[in-house]
Design an enzyme around this catalytic site. Structure first.
Site, mmCIF file in Angstrom:
data_model
loop_
_atom_site.group_PDB
_atom_site.id
_atom_site.type_symbol
_atom_site.label_atom_id
_atom_site.label_comp_id
_atom_site.label_asym_id
_atom_site.label_seq_id
_atom_site.Cartn_x
_atom_site.Cartn_y
_atom_site.Cartn_z
ATOM 1 N N LYS A 132 -7.389 -88.250 25.846
ATOM 2 C CA LYS A 132 -6.625 -89.502 24.703
ATOM 3 C C LYS A 132 -5.274 -90.504 24.324
ATOM 4 C CE LYS A 132 -9.035 -86.254 22.261
ATOM 5 N NZ LYS A 132 -10.293 -85.911 23.331
HETATM 6 C C1 LIG Z 1 -11.498 -84.790 23.974
HETATM 7 C C2 LIG Z 1 -11.837 -83.869 24.835
HETATM 8 C C3 LIG Z 1 -13.045 -84.585 25.553
HETATM 9 C C4 LIG Z 1 -14.184 -85.260 24.574
HETATM 10 O O1 LIG Z 1 -13.906 -86.385 24.395
HETATM 11 P P1 LIG Z 1 -15.176 -87.330 22.660
HETATM 12 O O2 LIG Z 1 -14.254 -88.234 23.199
HETATM 13 O O3 LIG Z 1 -14.819 -86.525 21.614
HETATM 14 O O4 LIG Z 1 -17.021 -87.007 22.861
HETATM 15 C C5 LIG Z 1 -13.562 -84.121 26.453
HETATM 16 N N1 LIG Z 1 -12.312 -83.846 27.284
HETATM 17 C C6 LIG Z 1 -10.856 -84.088 27.752
HETATM 18 C C7 LIG Z 1 -10.031 -83.268 27.978
HETATM 19 C C8 LIG Z 1 -11.045 -84.244 26.143
HETATM 20 O O5 LIG Z 1 -9.732 -84.141 25.373
#
Ligand SMILES: *Cc1c(COP(=O)(O)O)cnc(C)c1O
Length: 497
Positions: A113
């Site tokens: 993120k």
């Molecule tokens: C948010 C997240 C996901 C999922 O990603 P999306 O974009 O919501 O599909 C997968 N793994 C981790 C560690 C995340 O923080």
């Protein structure tokens, strides 16, 4: 380049307006009306650039109301070497059997993120200026664990913004919770809800589209915005790392320019994998996207069952909590493009989803999706097996989310015999999901989660990321828990900040 709502193509706005607003007033998601192209000459030029320059280049194609200088300045700041442990912002690690792990978690909160949320505050602040906005942006965030901390870290003490994060009280890892509740900053608030991520996301979307609340906020010089992947400013920076990974693989001689790759992504809200889809539409040579889910396998069923999406099913909390989601918001953007930007079709399907919790795509729409996507899922036991096997056989330490993707990729390769080199998105540091990783490796479980980091360090000889180790002894600032129906009432806390 203009942006339109997936539910009303008559609503055209600039990139800055789309980013400042976060979500369209009709509940739709903003999308570019055309997908810019990435030529062979572009790709050749990108080979010689570092991550910061590559990201600015890709963003420039979408955010046409931003200057190249602005975007370069933002990527220099967002992906500063001291924030990402060096100039290699998103390294690719080559493993056996066609696996190329794209590590997206070297940022300050140890999950992917950060790749977008270190950029978003720059984009949002500039967007407010460009649109002549004088109100304070109040950012509401629903999180399954990682977005919350990454958004807090990005927006803490950013002038002209306030941020409120809602997380499911029993739905995040202890480390994720500690990261959020100890967040510093005068403009931040964190609230736990009795409910899951879908409850939080739905409540937040309702608040965004509620006229009365918007008017009340406006009277106080406040407006809402979003830091979830429903905001285009979250999604756009994510396109860059797939292009960057491709360039790194060409530079390393793993592939030749023009060769196709697959992209496998551990998926929740469908944002990360959709960013890859944009890269392909631009011209990145991609054969298949492999959408990997945990036991909350609503997307696997969608891709395997001819495009029937049905969220009427039990919700499970798993060892990969950031993927514990049954309403994958960004699928709406995919539907928008495969239907030829048909806002009527999309609003109709989304109406069915909110009314009945399900919808089925017309055959010709699903066939278009099936050309690009494959899917699979695995449960916690298989996830743990995969962590152990990767460590034992390849000396690679994966977190639970990454392990889901690796497992699903292995199944895909075995059943399809497709040997295309595959970029697997590694979305979190193994230390962030330390307890589950230690358990998978058969190590000793500690009561305290920060002590648990030391156990994993000793077992693997790897150092825990500094931001996680620094949580030791920190006192939580936020301990409020509210029923999911009470989310609207907590807006007052945000207003008072
Ligand atoms: C948010 C997240 C996901 C999922 O990603 P999306 O974009 O919501 O599909 C997968 N793994 C981790 C560690 C995340 O923080």
């Amino acid at each position: 380049m203009d942006y339109v709502s997936t539910r009303n193509a008559g609503l055209r706005v600039s990139a800055a307006k789309a980013i400042a607003t976060g979500i369209a007033p009709d509940g739709g998601l903003f999308c570019p009306t055309e997908i810019p192209s990435l030529t062979k000459a572009d790709l050749d030029a990108l080979l010689g650039m570092d991550y910061k320059a590559r990201a600015a280049f890709i963003l420039g194609k979408y955010l046409t109301d931003f200057t190249a200088e602005e975007l370069q300045d933002f990527t220099q700041k967002a992906y500063a070497d001291e924030k990402f442990g060096g100039p290699n912002t998103a390294p690719v690690v080559d493993l056996k059997d066609g696996k190329h792990i794209l590590e997206l978690w070297h940022g300050p909160t140890c999950a992917f993120k950060d790749m977008a949320l270190q950029m978003l505050p720059h984009l949002l602040t500039a967007s407010l200026k460009k649109t002549g906005e004088t109100r304070t942006a109040c950012i509401l965030v629903a999180t399954s664990g990682d977005t919350g901390k990454a958004a807090l870290e990005g927006f803490a003490d950013v002038p002209g913004t306030k941020i409120m994060v809602y997380y499911p009280v029993d739905g995040v890892s202890p480390m994720q919770k500690l990261q959020m509740t100890t967040q510093k900053g005068d403009n931040v608030e964190v609230v736990a809800i009795h409910g899951n991520f879908d409850d939080a996301q739905s409540a937040v979307k309702r608040i965004f589209t509620d006229k009365a609340t918007a008017e009340k906020m406006d009277a106080q010089g406040l407006m809402f915005s979003s830091a979830n992947s429903i905001n285009w400013g979250r999604l756009a920076p994510q396109i860059a790392y797939y292009v960057s990974a491709y360039c790194d693989m060409v530079n390393a001689g793993t592939i030749q320019m023009g060769d196709k790759i697959n992209i496998c992504v551990p998926t929740g809200n469908f944002g990360n994998i959709l960013a890859g889809y944009f890269a392909k539409q631009m011209g990145l040579p991609v054969h298949k996207f492999i959408c990997a889910s945990n036991r909350n396998n609503v997307l696997t069923d969608f891709f395997k069952n001819q495009g029937t999406y049905d969220r009427n099913r039990p919700f499970y909390t798993t060892d990969s909590p950031s993927m514990d989601i049954l309403i994958s918001s960004n699928l709406e953007r995919l539907l928008f493009y495969i239907s030829g930007q048909n806002d009527k079709v999309v609003s109709d399907l989304m109406g069915q989803l909110s009314r009945d919790g399900r919808y089925s795509l017309a055959k010709e729409l699903f066939e278009k999706i099936a050309e690009d996507f494959d899917a699979g899922y695995c449960d916690d036991v298989q996830t743990a097996e995969t962590i152990r096997k990767l460590w034992d056989e390849e000396h690679y330490l994966a977190d639970t989310h990454t392990a889901v993707a690796v497992r699903v990729y292995e199944n895909y390769r075995r059943t399809t015999l497709d040997k295309t080199p595959t970029v697997i998105a590694s979305t979190a540091s193994p230390f962030k999901f330390c307890r589950a990783v230690v358990e998978a490796l058969g190590g000793k479980l500690e009561r305290d989660d920060v002590t648990q980091l030391d156990v994993l360090s000793q077992m693997t000889g790897m150092e825990a990321p500094a931001p996680l180790a620094a949580l030791a002894g920190k006192q939580p600032r936020f301990d409020r828990v509210v029923p999911k129906e009470g989310i609207l009432d907590t807006i007052d806390l945000l207003v008072k900040l």
